[in-house]
Design a protein around this motif. Structure first.
Motif, PDB file in Angstrom:
ATOM      1  N   ILE A  37       0.849  -1.186   0.000  1.00  0.00           N
ATOM      2  CA  ILE A  37       0.000   0.000   0.000  1.00  0.00           C
ATOM      3  C   ILE A  37       0.892   1.246   0.000  1.00  0.00           C
ATOM      4  O   ILE A  37       1.831   1.327   0.786  1.00  0.00           O
ATOM      5  CB  ILE A  37      -0.903   0.054   1.270  1.00  0.00           C
ATOM      6  N   VAL A  38       0.601   2.183  -0.898  1.00  0.00           N
ATOM      7  CA  VAL A  38       1.279   3.487  -0.841  1.00  0.00           C
ATOM      8  C   VAL A  38       0.326   4.450  -0.149  1.00  0.00           C
ATOM      9  O   VAL A  38      -0.689   4.854  -0.716  1.00  0.00           O
ATOM     10  CB  VAL A  38       1.647   4.014  -2.244  1.00  0.00           C
ATOM     11  N   PHE A  39       0.635   4.787   1.084  1.00  0.00           N
ATOM     12  CA  PHE A  39      -0.242   5.634   1.897  1.00  0.00           C
ATOM     13  C   PHE A  39      -0.051   7.093   1.506  1.00  0.00           C
ATOM     14  O   PHE A  39       1.074   7.580   1.418  1.00  0.00           O
ATOM     15  CB  PHE A  39       0.094   5.430   3.375  1.00  0.00           C
ATOM     16  N   LYS A  40      -1.152   7.781   1.262  1.00  0.00           N
ATOM     17  CA  LYS A  40      -1.112   9.212   0.938  1.00  0.00           C
ATOM     18  C   LYS A  40      -1.235   9.990   2.248  1.00  0.00           C
ATOM     19  O   LYS A  40      -2.331  10.091   2.808  1.00  0.00           O
ATOM     20  CB  LYS A  40      -2.260   9.584  -0.007  1.00  0.00           C
ATOM     21  N   ASP A  41      -0.129  10.515   2.714  1.00  0.00           N
ATOM     22  CA  ASP A  41      -0.102  11.224   3.999  1.00  0.00           C
ATOM     23  C   ASP A  41      -0.417  12.700   3.766  1.00  0.00           C
ATOM     24  O   ASP A  41       0.365  13.422   3.141  1.00  0.00           O
ATOM     25  CB  ASP A  41       1.287  11.049   4.616  1.00  0.00           C
ATOM     26  N   LEU A 100     -17.804  13.772   3.238  1.00  0.00           N
ATOM     27  CA  LEU A 100     -16.421  14.138   2.915  1.00  0.00           C
ATOM     28  C   LEU A 100     -15.439  13.096   3.444  1.00  0.00           C
ATOM     29  O   LEU A 100     -15.669  12.503   4.492  1.00  0.00           O
ATOM     30  CB  LEU A 100     -16.128  15.496   3.564  1.00  0.00           C
ATOM     31  N   ASP A 101     -14.366  12.886   2.693  1.00  0.00           N
ATOM     32  CA  ASP A 101     -13.247  12.103   3.229  1.00  0.00           C
ATOM     33  C   ASP A 101     -11.959  12.628   2.613  1.00  0.00           C
ATOM     34  O   ASP A 101     -11.996  13.331   1.612  1.00  0.00           O
ATOM     35  CB  ASP A 101     -13.417  10.611   2.929  1.00  0.00           C
ATOM     36  N   ASP A 102     -10.834  12.296   3.229  1.00  0.00           N
ATOM     37  CA  ASP A 102      -9.564  12.772   2.648  1.00  0.00           C
ATOM     38  C   ASP A 102      -9.227  11.999   1.384  1.00  0.00           C
ATOM     39  O   ASP A 102      -8.823  12.591   0.391  1.00  0.00           O
ATOM     40  CB  ASP A 102      -8.423  12.721   3.682  1.00  0.00           C
ATOM     41  N   VAL A 103      -9.413  10.676   1.414  1.00  0.00           N
ATOM     42  CA  VAL A 103      -8.997   9.845   0.276  1.00  0.00           C
ATOM     43  C   VAL A 103     -10.148   8.949  -0.191  1.00  0.00           C
ATOM     44  O   VAL A 103     -10.771   8.269   0.619  1.00  0.00           O
ATOM     45  CB  VAL A 103      -7.799   8.947   0.677  1.00  0.00           C
ATOM     46  N   LEU A 104     -10.413   8.960  -1.504  1.00  0.00           N
ATOM     47  CA  LEU A 104     -11.297   7.959  -2.106  1.00  0.00           C
ATOM     48  C   LEU A 104     -10.408   6.847  -2.640  1.00  0.00           C
ATOM     49  O   LEU A 104      -9.617   7.058  -3.566  1.00  0.00           O
ATOM     50  CB  LEU A 104     -12.118   8.576  -3.253  1.00  0.00           C
ATOM     51  N   ALA A 105     -10.508   5.673  -2.020  1.00  0.00           N
ATOM     52  CA  ALA A 105      -9.740   4.507  -2.478  1.00  0.00           C
ATOM     53  C   ALA A 105     -10.731   3.559  -3.157  1.00  0.00           C
ATOM     54  O   ALA A 105     -11.133   3.812  -4.292  1.00  0.00           O
ATOM     55  CB  ALA A 105      -8.994   3.893  -1.311  1.00  0.00           C
ATOM     56  N   THR A 106     -11.181   2.519  -2.469  1.00  0.00           N
ATOM     57  CA  THR A 106     -12.130   1.587  -3.104  1.00  0.00           C
ATOM     58  C   THR A 106     -13.572   2.094  -3.037  1.00  0.00           C
ATOM     59  O   THR A 106     -14.459   1.546  -3.684  1.00  0.00           O
ATOM     60  CB  THR A 106     -12.095   0.214  -2.415  1.00  0.00           C
ATOM     61  N   GLY A 107     -13.820   3.099  -2.215  1.00  0.00           N
ATOM     62  CA  GLY A 107     -15.162   3.670  -2.117  1.00  0.00           C
ATOM     63  C   GLY A 107     -16.047   3.033  -1.063  1.00  0.00           C
ATOM     64  O   GLY A 107     -17.154   3.499  -0.828  1.00  0.00           O
ATOM     65  N   GLY A 108     -15.564   1.989  -0.416  1.00  0.00           N
ATOM     66  CA  GLY A 108     -16.382   1.282   0.573  1.00  0.00           C
ATOM     67  C   GLY A 108     -16.768   2.146   1.768  1.00  0.00           C
ATOM     68  O   GLY A 108     -17.918   2.111   2.223  1.00  0.00           O
ATOM     69  N   THR A 109     -15.822   2.914   2.243  1.00  0.00           N
ATOM     70  CA  THR A 109     -16.088   3.768   3.412  1.00  0.00           C
ATOM     71  C   THR A 109     -17.091   4.851   3.061  1.00  0.00           C
ATOM     72  O   THR A 109     -18.029   5.122   3.828  1.00  0.00           O
ATOM     73  CB  THR A 109     -14.778   4.429   3.892  1.00  0.00           C
ATOM     74  N   ALA A 110     -16.913   5.462   1.900  1.00  0.00           N
ATOM     75  CA  ALA A 110     -17.833   6.528   1.480  1.00  0.00           C
ATOM     76  C   ALA A 110     -19.247   5.963   1.309  1.00  0.00           C
ATOM     77  O   ALA A 110     -20.229   6.565   1.734  1.00  0.00           O
ATOM     78  CB  ALA A 110     -17.349   7.153   0.174  1.00  0.00           C
TER      79      ALA A 110
HETATM   80  P1  AMP Z   1     -11.892   3.131   0.853  1.00  0.00           P
HETATM   81  O1  AMP Z   1     -11.120   1.976   0.285  1.00  0.00           O
HETATM   82  O2  AMP Z   1     -12.270   4.132  -0.214  1.00  0.00           O
HETATM   83  O3  AMP Z   1     -13.055   2.685   1.655  1.00  0.00           O
HETATM   84  O4  AMP Z   1     -10.892   3.897   1.807  1.00  0.00           O
HETATM   85  C1  AMP Z   1     -10.814   3.535   3.132  1.00  0.00           C
HETATM   86  C2  AMP Z   1     -10.309   4.634   4.016  1.00  0.00           C
HETATM   87  O5  AMP Z   1      -8.929   4.466   4.153  1.00  0.00           O
HETATM   88  C3  AMP Z   1     -10.571   6.065   3.571  1.00  0.00           C
HETATM   89  O6  AMP Z   1     -11.152   6.763   4.668  1.00  0.00           O
HETATM   90  C4  AMP Z   1      -9.224   6.623   3.239  1.00  0.00           C
HETATM   91  O7  AMP Z   1      -9.034   7.858   3.889  1.00  0.00           O
HETATM   92  C5  AMP Z   1      -8.235   5.603   3.762  1.00  0.00           C
HETATM   93  N1  AMP Z   1      -7.300   5.198   2.724  1.00  0.00           N
HETATM   94  C6  AMP Z   1      -7.443   4.207   1.844  1.00  0.00           C
HETATM   95  N2  AMP Z   1      -6.372   4.071   1.055  1.00  0.00           N
HETATM   96  C7  AMP Z   1      -5.522   5.051   1.432  1.00  0.00           C
HETATM   97  C8  AMP Z   1      -4.225   5.475   0.992  1.00  0.00           C
HETATM   98  N3  AMP Z   1      -3.583   4.862  -0.012  1.00  0.00           N
HETATM   99  N4  AMP Z   1      -3.666   6.519   1.615  1.00  0.00           N
HETATM  100  C9  AMP Z   1      -4.290   7.147   2.633  1.00  0.00           C
HETATM  101  N5  AMP Z   1      -5.493   6.809   3.093  1.00  0.00           N
HETATM  102  C10 AMP Z   1      -6.114   5.766   2.500  1.00  0.00           C
END
Ligand code: AMP
Length: 172
Positions: A20-24, A119-129
């Motif tokens: 995983i490349v974390f976006k800080d 709102l969220d900082d990062v959209l990754a897979t979208g599951g949380t949103a």
């Molecule tokens: P998601 O997969 O869209 O449900 O993302 C899950 C949560 O993890 C979100 O709230 C993001 O803020 C966080 N997240 C997922 N992937 C990353 C990433 N590569 N860098 C930073 N935060 C992440």
């Protein structure tokens, strides 16, 4: 001068796990010019959607969400991990890479018909949103938009938010 927000997002390889490349976004939040520009751009998109409330989840969602709510003259509501909110809650379950997780909001957090921006900082897979959208709708709120600081386009999270008004400030 227009700021490139990417200049204050730091890539952290192999966090929280290998691959995983974390976006800080902490450097973005810590820089006064970049943080205010981020909130200004979020507000510019959100304002015409006339939200009554901004919904954010801990922890980074509280930072951006609180500032955005203030900028818009809207209220802020918190989505939290189970067991954190003191009064009666509803919850939504969503998938993580391994297993599932849950988010809760207070049952009285959204008045029926209230317009809510998620709102969220990062959209990754979208599951949380997706889970947050479910919470808003379970309470009879109207999702006025879904906004992210960062979108990881290669994960196609936007596909899971089909039918909603979705926006991100920066894409990778
Ligand atoms: P998601 O997969 O869209 O449900 O993302 C899950 C949560 O993890 C979100 O709230 C993001 O803020 C966080 N997240 C997922 N992937 C990353 C990433 N590569 N860098 C930073 N935060 C992440």
């Amino acid at each position: 001068m227009t700021l490139d927000l990417r200049a204050r997002v730091r890539d952290v390889p192999d966090f929280p796990k290998e691959g995983i490349v974390f976006k800080d976004v902490m450097p973005l939040i810590a820089d006064p010019d970049y943080f205010s520009e981020t909130i200004r751009r979020l507000a510019e998109w959100a304002r015409p959607r006339e939200p009554d409330l901004i919904l954010g989840a801990e922890a980074r969602g509280f930072i951006f969400g609180g500032a955005l709510a203030y900028a818009l003259g809207a209220g802020f509501i918190a989505a939290r991990k189970p067991g954190k909110l003191p009064r009666e809650t509803i919850e939504a379950t969503f998938e993580l890479e391994y297993g599932t997780d849950r988010l809760q909001v207070h049952r009285d957090a959204v008045q029926p018909g209230a317009r809510v921006i998620v709102l969220d900082d990062v959209l990754a897979t979208g599951g949380t949103a997706k889970a947050k959208l479910e919470l808003v709708e379970q309470l009879g709120g109207v999702v006025a938009g879904v906004v992210f600081v960062i979108e990881l386009t290669f994960l196609h999270g936007r596909d899971r938010l089909d039918g909603y008004d979705v926006h991100s400030l920066i894409q990778y």
